[in-house]
Design a protein around this motif. Structure first.
Motif, PDB file in Angstrom:
ATOM      1  N   HIS A   7       0.856  -1.195   0.000  1.00 51.52           N
ATOM      2  CA  HIS A   7       0.000   0.000   0.000  1.00 51.52           C
ATOM      3  C   HIS A   7       0.895   1.248   0.000  1.00 51.52           C
ATOM      4  O   HIS A   7       0.525   2.276   0.519  1.00 51.52           O
ATOM      5  N   HIS A  55       3.325   5.964   1.934  1.00 50.66           N
ATOM      6  CA  HIS A  55       1.940   6.421   1.700  1.00 50.66           C
ATOM      7  C   HIS A  55       1.942   7.726   0.909  1.00 50.66           C
ATOM      8  O   HIS A  55       1.391   8.746   1.337  1.00 50.66           O
ATOM      9  N   TYR A  80      -4.169   6.377  -0.361  1.00 51.13           N
ATOM     10  CA  TYR A  80      -5.340   7.279  -0.463  1.00 51.13           C
ATOM     11  C   TYR A  80      -6.383   6.769  -1.463  1.00 51.13           C
ATOM     12  O   TYR A  80      -7.336   7.471  -1.781  1.00 51.13           O
ATOM     13  N   GLU A  81      -6.125   5.560  -2.006  1.00 51.41           N
ATOM     14  CA  GLU A  81      -6.990   5.027  -3.067  1.00 51.41           C
ATOM     15  C   GLU A  81      -7.164   6.070  -4.177  1.00 51.41           C
ATOM     16  O   GLU A  81      -8.234   6.214  -4.762  1.00 51.41           O
TER      17      GLU A  81
END
Ligand SMILES: [Zn+2]
Length: 92
Positions: A14, A18, A63-64
């Motif tokens: 992911h 980030h 954060y998609e």
């Protein structure tokens, strides 16, 4: 994470830091280069491998929030980019 992986749940990357890949107000542009994208994601993957994750082929973007270029770069690393779906309240 080790326990989840040991129980057979899918554990995947992911992003390491980030990162925000694209500005909120202009999703079609990028805030990083391909090499920066790859270095961050590979750092994340190395940490997952270090705790015993062996099958890494899917990826949820930080954060998609991503665009077509990020999807292509993900594919170049052998990762299928996917996102959450919303559960329908009544799908009977
Ligand atoms: Zn996140």
């Amino acid at each position: 994470m080790k326990k989840l992986n040991a129980k057979g749940h899918y554990v995947g990357p992911h992003s390491d830091q980030h990162l925000l890949y694209a500005p909120w107000e202009n999703r079609d542009s990028l805030l990083l280069s391909k090499s920066e994208f790859e270095a961050d994601l590979m750092a994340n993957i190395q940490k997952l491998k270090a705790i015993g994750v062996t099958e890494i082929n899917k990826f949820v973007a930080p954060y998609e929030w991503y665009n077509k270029q990020i999807a292509e770069w993900s594919n170049d690393l052998g990762l299928e980019l996917y996102n959450f779906t919303h559960r329908l309240k009544d799908c009977s």
